[in-house]
Structures are given as C-alpha cells and as structure tokens.
Design a protein around this motif. Sequence first.
Motif, PDB file in Angstrom:
ATOM      1  N   ILE A  51       0.838  -1.194   0.000  1.00 46.79           N
ATOM      2  CA  ILE A  51       0.000   0.000   0.000  1.00 46.79           C
ATOM      3  C   ILE A  51       0.878   1.251   0.000  1.00 46.79           C
ATOM      4  O   ILE A  51       0.617   2.207  -0.737  1.00 46.79           O
ATOM      5  CB  ILE A  51      -0.971   0.001   1.199  1.00 46.79           C
ATOM      6  N   ILE A  67       2.155   1.838  -3.434  1.00 52.44           N
ATOM      7  CA  ILE A  67       1.091   2.377  -4.286  1.00 52.44           C
ATOM      8  C   ILE A  67       0.885   3.864  -4.004  1.00 52.44           C
ATOM      9  O   ILE A  67       0.777   4.674  -4.926  1.00 52.44           O
ATOM     10  CB  ILE A  67      -0.221   1.586  -4.074  1.00 52.44           C
ATOM     11  N   ALA A 105       3.497   2.098  -8.793  1.00 45.39           N
ATOM     12  CA  ALA A 105       2.782   0.964  -9.372  1.00 45.39           C
ATOM     13  C   ALA A 105       2.610   1.235 -10.862  1.00 45.39           C
ATOM     14  O   ALA A 105       2.555   2.378 -11.294  1.00 45.39           O
ATOM     15  CB  ALA A 105       1.417   0.811  -8.713  1.00 45.39           C
ATOM     16  N   MET A 160      -3.065  -1.690 -12.509  1.00 42.77           N
ATOM     17  CA  MET A 160      -4.225  -1.676 -11.627  1.00 42.77           C
ATOM     18  C   MET A 160      -4.590  -3.142 -11.447  1.00 42.77           C
ATOM     19  O   MET A 160      -5.385  -3.699 -12.183  1.00 42.77           O
ATOM     20  CB  MET A 160      -5.372  -0.884 -12.263  1.00 42.77           C
ATOM     21  N   MET A 196      -4.782  -3.510  -5.806  1.00 44.64           N
ATOM     22  CA  MET A 196      -5.077  -2.087  -5.908  1.00 44.64           C
ATOM     23  C   MET A 196      -6.583  -1.876  -6.048  1.00 44.64           C
ATOM     24  O   MET A 196      -7.142  -0.938  -5.472  1.00 44.64           O
ATOM     25  CB  MET A 196      -4.347  -1.454  -7.085  1.00 44.64           C
ATOM     26  N   CYS A 208      -8.986   0.402  -3.677  1.00 50.37           N
ATOM     27  CA  CYS A 208      -9.858   1.438  -4.240  1.00 50.37           C
ATOM     28  C   CYS A 208     -11.323   1.177  -3.913  1.00 50.37           C
ATOM     29  O   CYS A 208     -12.058   2.112  -3.581  1.00 50.37           O
ATOM     30  CB  CYS A 208      -9.654   1.537  -5.752  1.00 50.37           C
TER      31      CYS A 208
END
Length: 115
Positions: free
Chosen positions: A43, A46, A51, A54, A58, A62
């Motif tokens: 995390i 990211i 990154a 997707m 991830m 989100c």
Amino acid sequence: MTTRFNHPEDVKLLGRRIMEARKARGLTLKDLGERVAVHYTQISRIERGQASLMGKNMQKICNFLDIFEASVTSDDSVKELPRRVEALIHRWPESASLLLSIVEAVEAALRSRQV
C-alpha cells in the motif's frame, strides 16, 4: 482484471487519492492493509506512485476507499462524475437532496451570469 496505467501522472494521482482517503478515515497503512488483506508495504508503494498496473490488490484498496478506477485518470475525472454521484447516493441516500441543491445552485449561478 489488470490494466496498465497510460500515464505516469495517473499513477501518482491514484497514490495521492488513496493516501488522502486512507488518512481521512483515520487509518494507518497497517489498518488499511488488515481490512483489505494487502500488505501495508505494498500500500505504501502504491501511495508513493510506484505501481504500473491496476491489479486486484489495488482494486481491493480502491473499492474499500470508494475510489473508482476511471476517476483516477486525469483525463477522465469529469466523465466519471455521474457514477461517483450515483455511488454516493447509494451509500448515503440522504445525500441526494443535498446534491440536488448543489446542482440547482450552480445552475442558478450560471443563469445569473447570462445577459
């Protein structure tokens, strides 16, 4: 589903949005990691914009933070607005009247500017 980011700026924008949403909820990296079953170091990576895909982790982040994939690209944020509003109303039905008031106020402001 895994998608590759088109622009490096999109990766950084997504990272910032994730960090802002996480902090707004009062979550540490570890807290968020435990809730979405993603290691906190990933995390952190990211959030720093490191990154290129997707991926499913991830997407889990989100989804948990109500950040929609299409809304993280700098070119598509306005196009994604209707879906974001719909999701907000679904999550908090009472927000519909507030959002309607905002739209009406903007429309009134635009009408008053016309000569």
